[in-house]
Design a protein around this motif. Sequence first.
Motif, PDB file in Angstrom:
ATOM      1  N   UNK A 245      -6.753  -2.092  -4.947  1.00  0.00           N
ATOM      2  CA  UNK A 245      -6.844  -1.815  -3.509  1.00  0.00           C
ATOM      3  C   UNK A 245      -8.237  -1.349  -3.130  1.00  0.00           C
ATOM      4  N   UNK A 246      -8.865  -0.603  -3.993  1.00  0.00           N
ATOM      5  CA  UNK A 246     -10.229  -0.139  -3.735  1.00  0.00           C
ATOM      6  C   UNK A 246     -11.202  -1.312  -3.720  1.00  0.00           C
ATOM      7  N   UNK A 247     -10.959  -2.277  -4.587  1.00  0.00           N
ATOM      8  CA  UNK A 247     -11.880  -3.421  -4.718  1.00  0.00           C
ATOM      9  C   UNK A 247     -11.673  -4.437  -3.598  1.00  0.00           C
ATOM     10  N   UNK A 248     -10.387  -4.782  -3.308  1.00  0.00           N
ATOM     11  CA  UNK A 248     -10.084  -5.841  -2.339  1.00  0.00           C
ATOM     12  C   UNK A 248      -9.618  -5.317  -0.983  1.00  0.00           C
ATOM     13  N   UNK A 249      -9.512  -3.991  -0.833  1.00  0.00           N
ATOM     14  CA  UNK A 249      -9.064  -3.371   0.418  1.00  0.00           C
ATOM     15  C   UNK A 249      -7.610  -3.694   0.761  1.00  0.00           C
ATOM     16  N   UNK A 250      -6.858  -4.113  -0.236  1.00  0.00           N
ATOM     17  CA  UNK A 250      -5.420  -4.349  -0.066  1.00  0.00           C
ATOM     18  C   UNK A 250      -4.762  -4.294  -1.441  1.00  0.00           C
ATOM     19  N   UNK A 251      -3.472  -3.970  -1.455  1.00  0.00           N
ATOM     20  CA  UNK A 251      -2.744  -3.865  -2.719  1.00  0.00           C
ATOM     21  C   UNK A 251      -2.469  -5.249  -3.282  1.00  0.00           C
ATOM     22  N   UNK A 252      -2.094  -5.335  -4.572  1.00  0.00           N
ATOM     23  CA  UNK A 252      -1.757  -6.642  -5.150  1.00  0.00           C
ATOM     24  C   UNK A 252      -0.661  -7.352  -4.364  1.00  0.00           C
ATOM     25  N   UNK A 253       0.361  -6.603  -3.929  1.00  0.00           N
ATOM     26  CA  UNK A 253       1.449  -7.217  -3.173  1.00  0.00           C
ATOM     27  C   UNK A 253       0.937  -7.749  -1.835  1.00  0.00           C
ATOM     28  N   UNK A 254       0.118  -6.953  -1.148  1.00  0.00           N
ATOM     29  CA  UNK A 254      -0.441  -7.389   0.135  1.00  0.00           C
ATOM     30  C   UNK A 254      -1.338  -8.612  -0.062  1.00  0.00           C
ATOM     31  N   UNK A 255      -2.042  -8.638  -1.169  1.00  0.00           N
ATOM     32  CA  UNK A 255      -2.918  -9.770  -1.468  1.00  0.00           C
ATOM     33  C   UNK A 255      -2.106 -11.050  -1.640  1.00  0.00           C
ATOM     34  N   UNK A 256      -1.014 -10.954  -2.386  1.00  0.00           N
ATOM     35  CA  UNK A 256      -0.144 -12.117  -2.611  1.00  0.00           C
ATOM     36  C   UNK A 256       0.479 -12.569  -1.303  1.00  0.00           C
ATOM     37  N   UNK A 257       0.981 -11.619  -0.502  1.00  0.00           N
ATOM     38  CA  UNK A 257       1.620 -11.971   0.769  1.00  0.00           C
ATOM     39  C   UNK A 257       0.635 -12.635   1.726  1.00  0.00           C
ATOM     40  N   UNK A 258      -0.604 -12.135   1.752  1.00  0.00           N
ATOM     41  CA  UNK A 258      -1.609 -12.727   2.642  1.00  0.00           C
ATOM     42  C   UNK A 258      -1.961 -14.139   2.192  1.00  0.00           C
ATOM     43  N   UNK A 259      -1.938 -14.354   0.882  1.00  0.00           N
ATOM     44  CA  UNK A 259      -2.220 -15.700   0.346  1.00  0.00           C
ATOM     45  C   UNK A 259      -1.119 -16.656   0.717  1.00  0.00           C
ATOM     46  N   UNK A 260       0.116 -16.172   0.643  1.00  0.00           N
ATOM     47  CA  UNK A 260       1.279 -17.010   1.003  1.00  0.00           C
ATOM     48  C   UNK A 260       1.240 -17.352   2.480  1.00  0.00           C
ATOM     49  N   UNK A 261       0.971 -16.351   3.316  1.00  0.00           N
ATOM     50  CA  UNK A 261       0.913 -16.583   4.772  1.00  0.00           C
ATOM     51  C   UNK A 261      -0.214 -17.542   5.125  1.00  0.00           C
ATOM     52  N   UNK A 262      -1.306 -17.433   4.386  1.00  0.00           N
ATOM     53  CA  UNK A 262      -2.440 -18.316   4.653  1.00  0.00           C
ATOM     54  C   UNK A 262      -2.068 -19.779   4.380  1.00  0.00           C
TER      55      UNK A 262
END
Length: 264
Positions: A245-262
């Motif tokens: 989260x510190x590196x990407x400004x989002x949690x792993x789960x949020x990262x996966x969900x944003x990728x799916x939505x994209x």
Amino acid sequence: MKRCLLNRKVVSNIYTLVVVEDEYEIRTGLVNCFPWNKMGFVVAEEFENGGECFEYLCKNKVDTILCDIKMPVMSGIELAKKIFESNISTKIVIISGYTDFEYARQALRYGVKDYIVKPTKYNEIIDVFSRIKKELDNENTKEILNNSCNNEIDQYSSIISIIEKYVDEHYRDVTLEDVAKVVYMNPYYLSKYFKQKTGMNFSDYITEVRMKKAVEFLKNPLYKTYEISYMIGYKNPKNFTRAFKKYYKKSPREFVNSAINFKE
């Protein structure tokens, strides 16, 4: 018939020249009537045909060749073709009594640097070889920078590339001490050296590599977050989530969900 004038030595900013011309008077004039030394060249050899010259090139390093186009045994174009096909780096300047564009076109095809039409003009040869001298100087400088074992740029690129390769292969449990042993450097000095050359702390670089690996694993829905944390070297999944989260400004789960939505 050839006459050896100099055994080639490696001299800074002085380059070897071979003259190839079947007519003795013209060949002698080309060798003796130009200030080659002042221009940064030394006539290392002279030949009366391209065949003799090519034999010499196969055994000796030559920087430049000044040759006639029409000669017995092997013409200037045939010599240029042989040099081109043999990947010999010698630069060639052709002198010709022919203004036919076809000759010039063939010469350019085989990498000839210039095509001078007879009768040759003194200033034209001076201009051509002054330009080639600058080109050779630039190439010589680049070669020194790239090949000198003591050159800082070369040391930097080789050491850093070794470090990066090692971290990429051992990111799960790599340590500064491990890498220091690989490159034979003190850990403390290596840490400072890495920061100086890359602008990044060694620990931050490891984190960067791990985070990029984590993203690759997150693209696979078969992996759980806690499994990925162990796979990239985190014993505690919470520490992994915090670092991600510190590196990407989002949690792993949020990262996966944003990728799916994209994708949707």
